[in-house]
Design a protein around this motif. Structure first.
Motif, mmCIF file in Angstrom:
data_model
loop_
_atom_site.group_PDB
_atom_site.id
_atom_site.type_symbol
_atom_site.label_atom_id
_atom_site.label_comp_id
_atom_site.label_asym_id
_atom_site.label_seq_id
_atom_site.Cartn_x
_atom_site.Cartn_y
_atom_site.Cartn_z
ATOM 1 N N LYS A 137 51.789 18.725 87.100
ATOM 2 C CA LYS A 137 52.289 18.287 88.413
ATOM 3 C C LYS A 137 51.180 18.131 89.455
ATOM 4 C CE LYS A 137 56.700 18.696 87.186
ATOM 5 N NZ LYS A 137 57.002 17.782 86.128
ATOM 6 N N VAL A 138 50.239 19.053 89.502
ATOM 7 C CA VAL A 138 49.161 18.969 90.486
ATOM 8 C C VAL A 138 48.333 17.713 90.244
ATOM 9 C CG1 VAL A 138 46.996 20.018 91.282
ATOM 10 C CG2 VAL A 138 49.032 21.438 90.984
ATOM 11 N N GLU A 139 47.913 17.525 89.009
ATOM 12 C CA GLU A 139 47.081 16.374 88.683
ATOM 13 C C GLU A 139 47.828 15.070 88.920
ATOM 14 O OE1 GLU A 139 47.369 19.116 86.923
ATOM 15 O OE2 GLU A 139 45.374 19.806 86.368
ATOM 16 N N ILE B 125 39.018 8.465 95.389
ATOM 17 C CA ILE B 125 38.749 9.188 94.142
ATOM 18 C C ILE B 125 38.083 10.529 94.435
ATOM 19 C CG2 ILE B 125 37.384 9.177 92.002
ATOM 20 C CD1 ILE B 125 37.863 6.114 91.926
ATOM 21 N N ASN B 126 37.060 10.531 95.267
ATOM 22 C CA ASN B 126 36.345 11.763 95.590
ATOM 23 C C ASN B 126 37.280 12.809 96.207
ATOM 24 O OD1 ASN B 126 33.856 13.349 95.881
ATOM 25 N ND2 ASN B 126 34.267 13.106 98.071
ATOM 26 N N GLU B 127 38.117 12.384 97.121
ATOM 27 C CA GLU B 127 39.037 13.330 97.763
ATOM 28 C C GLU B 127 40.033 13.900 96.748
ATOM 29 O OE1 GLU B 127 39.062 14.599 100.851
ATOM 30 O OE2 GLU B 127 37.280 13.471 101.414
ATOM 31 N N SER C 57 38.029 16.855 86.297
ATOM 32 C CA SER C 57 37.537 15.894 85.307
ATOM 33 C C SER C 57 38.639 14.955 84.864
ATOM 34 C CB SER C 57 36.975 16.621 84.080
ATOM 35 O OG SER C 57 35.874 17.406 84.439
ATOM 36 N N PHE C 58 39.823 15.499 84.660
ATOM 37 C CA PHE C 58 40.958 14.683 84.239
ATOM 38 C C PHE C 58 41.314 13.664 85.325
ATOM 39 C CE2 PHE C 58 45.561 13.903 84.065
ATOM 40 C CZ PHE C 58 45.658 13.352 82.787
ATOM 41 N N VAL C 59 41.437 14.128 86.558
ATOM 42 C CA VAL C 59 41.770 13.250 87.683
ATOM 43 C C VAL C 59 40.714 12.165 87.827
ATOM 44 C CG1 VAL C 59 41.986 13.181 90.219
ATOM 45 C CG2 VAL C 59 43.172 14.958 88.910
#
Length: 131
Positions: free
Chosen positions: A79-81, A104-106, A121-123
């Protein structure tokens, strides 16, 4: 509020969506907005508008994610990702004033703060494929 604080606040509200049915969302948004006592009216209006716009585009955002994430579907993501990826995809596709790299960075930084060890890493990987 800084843009980062606003983004984090939006993330928290969009995250709530995962735990409530569609009929409960207006009440959840109202309660959430009431809890933002320190936010200015301008910030509150921006947050509310952006949350509602993200929710309005959620099906389209999820289609983008599902078509880009290799071997992953939104239904399988934590859920978070998932929420962070949704927020970043919204910013990349629907917010012209937010550079892709910033979105992306945020999302990666929020993943470090709210996710598991490998969340950032996944995000980053999913968003790199989308961008």
């Amino acid at each position: 509020m800084t843009r980062r604080e606003i983004r984090e606040t939006i993330f928290k509200m969009v995250f709530r969506v995962e735990f409530h049915n569609e009929e409960e969302i207006p009440e959840q948004l109202s309660m959430f907005m009431d809890s933002l006592e320190s936010a200015s009216e301008k910030d509150r209006a921006y947050i509310e508008h952006k949350v509602q716009d993200i929710l309005a585009h959620l099906d389209e955002i999820d289609e983008i994610i599902d078509s880009s994430a290799q071997n992953w579907k939104t239904s399988r993501m934590a859920k978070v990702e998932l929420t962070l990826i949704r927020l970043a995809v919204y910013e990349i596709r629907f917010e012209e004033d937010i550079p892709t790299g910033v979105a992306i960075n945020e999302a990666v930084e929020l993943a470090k703060a709210y996710g598991e060890e490998n969340s950032s890493s996944f995000v980053n990987g999913v968003l790199a494929r989308i961008a």
